[in-house]
Design a protein around this motif. Structure first.
Motif, PDB file in Angstrom:
ATOM      1  N   LYS A   1     -10.755   2.031   0.818  1.00 37.73           N
ATOM      2  CA  LYS A   1      -9.627   1.670  -0.028  1.00 37.73           C
ATOM      3  C   LYS A   1      -8.850   2.911  -0.464  1.00 37.73           C
ATOM      4  O   LYS A   1      -7.613   2.943  -0.402  1.00 37.73           O
ATOM      5  CB  LYS A   1     -10.120   0.909  -1.258  1.00 37.73           C
ATOM      6  CG  LYS A   1      -9.014   0.512  -2.225  1.00 37.73           C
ATOM      7  CD  LYS A   1      -9.579  -0.144  -3.460  1.00 37.73           C
ATOM      8  CE  LYS A   1      -8.475  -0.449  -4.457  1.00 37.73           C
ATOM      9  NZ  LYS A   1      -9.005  -1.052  -5.692  1.00 37.73           N
ATOM     10  N   ASP A   2      -9.570   3.945  -0.914  1.00 37.13           N
ATOM     11  CA  ASP A   2      -8.901   5.186  -1.316  1.00 37.13           C
ATOM     12  C   ASP A   2      -8.112   5.786  -0.156  1.00 37.13           C
ATOM     13  O   ASP A   2      -6.978   6.262  -0.327  1.00 37.13           O
ATOM     14  CB  ASP A   2      -9.929   6.197  -1.831  1.00 37.13           C
ATOM     15  CG  ASP A   2     -10.350   5.904  -3.262  1.00 37.13           C
ATOM     16  OD1 ASP A   2      -9.747   5.005  -3.886  1.00 37.13           O
ATOM     17  OD2 ASP A   2     -11.288   6.568  -3.758  1.00 37.13           O
ATOM     18  N   TYR A   3      -8.748   5.758   1.024  1.00 39.73           N
ATOM     19  CA  TYR A   3      -8.076   6.289   2.211  1.00 39.73           C
ATOM     20  C   TYR A   3      -6.809   5.498   2.521  1.00 39.73           C
ATOM     21  O   TYR A   3      -5.724   6.076   2.744  1.00 39.73           O
ATOM     22  CB  TYR A   3      -9.025   6.246   3.407  1.00 39.73           C
ATOM     23  CG  TYR A   3      -8.333   6.389   4.735  1.00 39.73           C
ATOM     24  CD1 TYR A   3      -7.783   7.606   5.139  1.00 39.73           C
ATOM     25  CD2 TYR A   3      -8.191   5.294   5.595  1.00 39.73           C
ATOM     26  CE1 TYR A   3      -7.122   7.736   6.347  1.00 39.73           C
ATOM     27  CE2 TYR A   3      -7.531   5.410   6.801  1.00 39.73           C
ATOM     28  CZ  TYR A   3      -7.000   6.631   7.173  1.00 39.73           C
ATOM     29  OH  TYR A   3      -6.335   6.746   8.373  1.00 39.73           O
ATOM     30  N   LEU A   4      -6.903   4.171   2.539  1.00 38.48           N
ATOM     31  CA  LEU A   4      -5.751   3.337   2.858  1.00 38.48           C
ATOM     32  C   LEU A   4      -4.643   3.459   1.818  1.00 38.48           C
ATOM     33  O   LEU A   4      -3.454   3.381   2.151  1.00 38.48           O
ATOM     34  CB  LEU A   4      -6.182   1.875   3.002  1.00 38.48           C
ATOM     35  CG  LEU A   4      -7.045   1.544   4.224  1.00 38.48           C
ATOM     36  CD1 LEU A   4      -7.437   0.075   4.226  1.00 38.48           C
ATOM     37  CD2 LEU A   4      -6.324   1.907   5.524  1.00 38.48           C
ATOM     38  N   GLU A   5      -5.020   3.651   0.558  1.00 37.81           N
ATOM     39  CA  GLU A   5      -4.005   3.843  -0.477  1.00 37.81           C
ATOM     40  C   GLU A   5      -3.219   5.126  -0.227  1.00 37.81           C
ATOM     41  O   GLU A   5      -1.994   5.168  -0.400  1.00 37.81           O
ATOM     42  CB  GLU A   5      -4.658   3.885  -1.861  1.00 37.81           C
ATOM     43  CG  GLU A   5      -5.066   2.522  -2.413  1.00 37.81           C
ATOM     44  CD  GLU A   5      -3.867   1.682  -2.832  1.00 37.81           C
ATOM     45  OE1 GLU A   5      -2.721   2.145  -2.687  1.00 37.81           O
ATOM     46  OE2 GLU A   5      -4.074   0.551  -3.297  1.00 37.81           O
ATOM     47  N   ARG A   6      -3.930   6.177   0.161  1.00 33.68           N
ATOM     48  CA  ARG A   6      -3.238   7.437   0.455  1.00 33.68           C
ATOM     49  C   ARG A   6      -2.321   7.273   1.672  1.00 33.68           C
ATOM     50  O   ARG A   6      -1.184   7.771   1.678  1.00 33.68           O
ATOM     51  CB  ARG A   6      -4.258   8.545   0.718  1.00 33.68           C
ATOM     52  CG  ARG A   6      -5.052   8.950  -0.522  1.00 33.68           C
ATOM     53  CD  ARG A   6      -6.025  10.065  -0.190  1.00 33.68           C
ATOM     54  NE  ARG A   6      -6.857  10.415  -1.338  1.00 33.68           N
ATOM     55  CZ  ARG A   6      -7.772  11.370  -1.314  1.00 33.68           C
ATOM     56  NH1 ARG A   6      -7.980  12.077  -0.215  1.00 33.68           N
ATOM     57  NH2 ARG A   6      -8.486  11.629  -2.396  1.00 33.68           N
ATOM     58  N   VAL A   7      -2.840   6.575   2.689  1.00 33.07           N
ATOM     59  CA  VAL A   7      -2.034   6.329   3.890  1.00 33.07           C
ATOM     60  C   VAL A   7      -0.792   5.516   3.525  1.00 33.07           C
ATOM     61  O   VAL A   7       0.314   5.809   3.977  1.00 33.07           O
ATOM     62  CB  VAL A   7      -2.868   5.596   4.966  1.00 33.07           C
ATOM     63  CG1 VAL A   7      -1.971   5.151   6.126  1.00 33.07           C
ATOM     64  CG2 VAL A   7      -3.972   6.499   5.486  1.00 33.07           C
ATOM     65  N   ARG A   8      -0.973   4.482   2.696  1.00 31.82           N
ATOM     66  CA  ARG A   8       0.161   3.647   2.290  1.00 31.82           C
ATOM     67  C   ARG A   8       1.249   4.479   1.619  1.00 31.82           C
ATOM     68  O   ARG A   8       2.440   4.344   1.935  1.00 31.82           O
ATOM     69  CB  ARG A   8      -0.319   2.549   1.330  1.00 31.82           C
ATOM     70  CG  ARG A   8       0.811   1.664   0.792  1.00 31.82           C
ATOM     71  CD  ARG A   8       0.334   0.748  -0.308  1.00 31.82           C
ATOM     72  NE  ARG A   8      -0.174   1.475  -1.473  1.00 31.82           N
ATOM     73  CZ  ARG A   8       0.599   2.035  -2.398  1.00 31.82           C
ATOM     74  NH1 ARG A   8       1.924   1.987  -2.295  1.00 31.82           N
ATOM     75  NH2 ARG A   8       0.058   2.672  -3.426  1.00 31.82           N
ATOM     76  N   ARG A   9       0.842   5.346   0.677  1.00 29.01           N
ATOM     77  CA  ARG A   9       1.834   6.162  -0.035  1.00 29.01           C
ATOM     78  C   ARG A   9       2.561   7.101   0.924  1.00 29.01           C
ATOM     79  O   ARG A   9       3.782   7.291   0.824  1.00 29.01           O
ATOM     80  CB  ARG A   9       1.146   6.952  -1.151  1.00 29.01           C
ATOM     81  CG  ARG A   9       0.665   6.077  -2.311  1.00 29.01           C
ATOM     82  CD  ARG A   9       0.281   6.922  -3.513  1.00 29.01           C
ATOM     83  NE  ARG A   9      -0.882   7.762  -3.261  1.00 29.01           N
ATOM     84  CZ  ARG A   9      -2.140   7.379  -3.482  1.00 29.01           C
ATOM     85  NH1 ARG A   9      -2.396   6.166  -3.950  1.00 29.01           N
ATOM     86  NH2 ARG A   9      -3.146   8.209  -3.249  1.00 29.01           N
TER      87      ARG A   9
END
Length: 264
Positions: free
Chosen positions: A72-80
């Protein structure tokens, strides 16, 4: 314009990935994870939000939760990052489309264009100039050109009619049997010389119609390809080919797809 094509392709790729990331995030647990190391071993803590300093220790039995939160943390960074890059791409593409230097001539009136030698042309304008230029056509065995294309020229075979008409319908500028001189002075006439609008260059196309004939393969195919290679004309770079023989007919749908992907 290759740069714009590449930027638009990148934008489409990011938009697709953005949707994928958002969908994956919906299925992940709430909270965040804090990672520490103790005696060489990683330890994980569940934080309800990013403001929480310490968090609740997650035991080894909850490995799936750890993986989900890290993802989740990884995907949030990717999303931003995706959203930031998309914003910049849209802005830059908009500027390029609006402020392109080659559009100055395009937007001039016909009367003004007639009195100006353009410094820069759009891809379509340059293709039009190339298509209108005179070229040296081979006159070798011209009496065998008995088939007429939609453009009105005479070619040697029905297969060449299909190919020429396909280029015409697809809007790919072409020349039939334009003379090409190799580095050692030999003269060849590829069946078609095509104009690659995106890369602003000539691409050659040969149709080999008797590939099951050993003499044809040796004298027409292998020797010609070798001469092309010595002159910097390579398969996959600026030389394309189609083949035909007994039991092997032209699949025009596949061929159309090949040229579409390569030149359009």
């Amino acid at each position: 314009m290759i740069l714009l094509d590449d930027l638009n392709a990148r934008m489409k790729q990011l938009e697709k990935k953005h949707k994928q990331v958002l969908m994956e995030l919906e299925d992940l647990p709430s909270g965040h994870i804090r990672t520490t190391t103790c005696n060489g071993h990683a330890r994980y803590y569940l934080r309800k939000d990013t403001k929480e300093q310490s968090g609740k220790y997650i035991s080894k039995e909850n490995e799936e939760l750890v993986r989900a939160l890290i993802k989740k943390d990884y995907l949030e960074r990717v999303r931003r990052r995706i959203e930031k890059e998309l914003s910049q791409l849209r802005r830059y593409i908009g500027l390029l489309e609006k402020e392109r230097a080659d559009m100055v001539y395009s937007k001039m009136s016909t009367a003004r264009k007639a009195l100006v030698e353009p410094v820069l042309l759009t891809d379509d304008e340059l293709a039009e100039v190339w298509a209108g230029q005179k070229y040296r056509q081979s006159n070798y065995l011209s009496e065998y050109r008995i088939y007429q294309t939609k453009r009105g020229e005479m070619v040697r075979s029905k297969s060449e009619v299909f190919l020429a008409d396909m280029f015409y319908e697809m809007g790919i500028p072409y020349r039939y049997e334009q003379v090409v001189k190799t580095k050692d002075g030999k003269v060849y006439a590829p069946d078609f010389t095509l104009w690659d609008k995106k890369r602003r260059r000539e691409v050659y196309h040969e149709h080999f119609g008797l590939v099951d004939d050993p003499d044809y393969r040796r004298d027409r195919f292998l020797k010609k390809i070798d001469e092309y290679r010595k002159s910097g004309i390579f398969f996959g770079l600026n030389l394309m080919a189609t083949f035909e023989g007994d039991g092997s007919v032209l699949d025009m749908n596949e061929i159309r797809t090949m040229f579409e992907r390569a030149l359009l």
